[in-house]
Design an enzyme around this catalytic site. Structure first.
Site, PDB file in Angstrom:
ATOM      1  N   THR A  60      -2.532   2.844   1.880  1.00 14.12           N
ATOM      2  CA  THR A  60      -1.735   3.232   3.820  1.00 14.12           C
ATOM      3  C   THR A  60      -2.159   4.403   3.450  1.00 14.12           C
ATOM      4  O   THR A  60      -2.508   5.712   4.583  1.00 14.12           O
ATOM      5  CB  THR A  60      -0.698   3.855   2.887  1.00 14.12           C
ATOM      6  OG1 THR A  60       0.160   2.213   1.896  1.00 14.12           O
ATOM      7  CG2 THR A  60       0.089   4.055   4.191  1.00 14.12           C
ATOM      8  N   ARG A 109       5.434   8.830   3.046  1.00 14.47           N
ATOM      9  CA  ARG A 109       6.476   7.655   2.009  1.00 14.47           C
ATOM     10  C   ARG A 109       6.919   8.055   0.997  1.00 14.47           C
ATOM     11  O   ARG A 109       6.673   9.801   0.850  1.00 14.47           O
ATOM     12  CB  ARG A 109       5.012   7.256   0.972  1.00 14.47           C
ATOM     13  CG  ARG A 109       5.286   6.239  -0.084  1.00 14.47           C
ATOM     14  CD  ARG A 109       4.370   5.347  -0.173  1.00 14.47           C
ATOM     15  NE  ARG A 109       3.427   4.364   0.131  1.00 14.47           N
ATOM     16  CZ  ARG A 109       2.796   3.779   0.030  1.00 14.47           C
ATOM     17  NH1 ARG A 109       2.029   3.653  -1.198  1.00 14.47           N
ATOM     18  NH2 ARG A 109       2.639   2.660   1.014  1.00 14.47           N
TER      19      ARG A 109
HETATM   20  N1   CP Z   1      -0.525  -2.132   0.774  1.00 12.08           N
HETATM   21  C1   CP Z   1       1.002  -0.683   0.364  1.00 12.08           C
HETATM   22  O1   CP Z   1       1.133   0.094   0.557  1.00 12.08           O
HETATM   23  O2   CP Z   1      -1.178  -0.011  -0.735  1.00 12.08           O
HETATM   24  P1   CP Z   1      -1.308   1.454  -0.621  1.00 12.08           P
HETATM   25  O3   CP Z   1       0.430   1.435  -2.220  1.00 12.08           O
HETATM   26  O4   CP Z   1      -2.222   1.072  -1.651  1.00 12.08           O
HETATM   27  O5   CP Z   1      -0.863   2.449  -0.116  1.00 12.08           O
END
Ligand code: CP
Length: 313
Positions: A60, A109
């Site tokens: 992400t 996030r």
């Molecule tokens: N799909 C996804 O959110 O991967 P990451 O946690 O690596 O960002």
């Protein structure tokens, strides 16, 4: 639906996006992807993306950075809270206010439900949720739907199996809300202790999406599926490590599994992948999880272009 509807818009929940919105975004992703580099670079030139990641990420964060670079813009951010003033106890609110001063769009996030909505209310610039709490990862759901559309040519009429940790995997909830805009059959396949949280899909059940639950990857289900969306058992979200030990490795998709599926079944995974998809199928035409990650960059570039430009191409 037009470009003006997206300018300065926060992207907090997939539930805020109608089918018409999603179709606009998918068409726009095709348009931005087809642009020559000079034209594309006009969409983000001189603009800054600010990311704040309170949880680990590979795809992400990097795809947002790569997407912003492809639009001619730049990125700054925090991805290791230990090296920022979060470590000294600075609040989410103050961190967002500061990032808002230094950037034109914020990507966040955070482990708590509601964190992105809270941050979006504080920030003047658009805020994009890059995964929050237990059920929201809207840009992942958009890229998942876009991948299905690109690879299968349609979403309506498909049978989609969602396999693995349906209790703790937040991508599953956003994907289900996205799929609820289409006419699809959903097969939810998980160990009995990791079934979908009914209270989190209450609104979907009201829409009468056809959903069936299974505990095993049964042959009679495998033969029906057009897409198998596999998820990792989320070890870090188990309150009791012994419970994780009981379910880890419950399902593995391998060449033996593919012998029982439709020949053109698509294997998807939001990744990271542990042992739930064998590396031995990576080079089959069915394995589209790396393409899915590549589509993520394209779709996120389109989203950034939309929220940053009043008159995007
Ligand atoms: N799909 C996804 O959110 O991967 P990451 O946690 O690596 O960002």
């Amino acid at each position: 639906m037009s470009i003006e509807n997206f300018f300065n818009r926060d992207i907090v929940s997939i539930k805020d996006f109608s089918r018409q919105d999603l179709e606009f975004i998918f068409n726009y992703t095709d348009r931005v992807s087809a642009l020559g580099q000079n034209k594309k670079s006009e969409l983000g030139r001189g603009r800054t993306l600010g990311y704040i990641f309170y949880e680990p990420s590979t795809r992400t964060r990097m795809s947002f950075e790569a997407a912003m670079a492809s639009l001619g813009g730049s990125s700054i951010g925090i991805f290791d809270s230990k090296s920022s003033s979060v470590e000294k106890g600075e609040s989410l609110a103050d961190t967002i206010r500061i990032m808002d001063l230094y950037s034109d769009v914020i990507v966040l996030r955070h482990p708590l439900d509601g964190s992105s909505r809270f941050a979006a209310e504080l920030s003047e610039n658009p805020l994009i949720n890059a995964g929050s709490g237990s059920e929201e990862h809207p840009t992942q759901a958009m890229l998942d739907l876009y991948t299905i559309l690109k690879e299968k040519g349609r979403i309506d009429g498909l049978s989609v199996g969602i396999v693995g940790d349906l209790k703790y995997g937040r991508t599953v909830y956003s994907l289900l809300y996205g799929l609820a805009n289409y006419n699809v059959d959903i097969h939810l396949i998980s160990p009995p202790t990791l079934t979908i949280r009914k209270e989190s899909i209450y609104d979907i059940e009201k829409k009468k999406l056809k959903m069936y639950e299974h505990y095993e990857l049964e042959d009679r289900v495998l033969t029906k599926l057009d897409v198998i969306y596999v998820t990792r058992i989320q070890r870090e979200r188990f309150p009791d490590p012994q419970e994780y030990e009981k379910v880890k490795g419950t399902y593995t998709i391998d060449s033996n599994t593919l012998r029982k599926t439709k020949p053109d079944v698509s294997l998807m995974h939001p990744m990271p992948r542990m042992q739930e998809i064998s590396h031995s199928v990576d080079n089959t035409k069915n394995a589209i999880y790396f393409k899915q990650a590549a589509y993520g960059k394209e779709l996120r570039a389109a989203l950034l272009a939309l929220v940053l430009n009043e008159n995007a191409v």
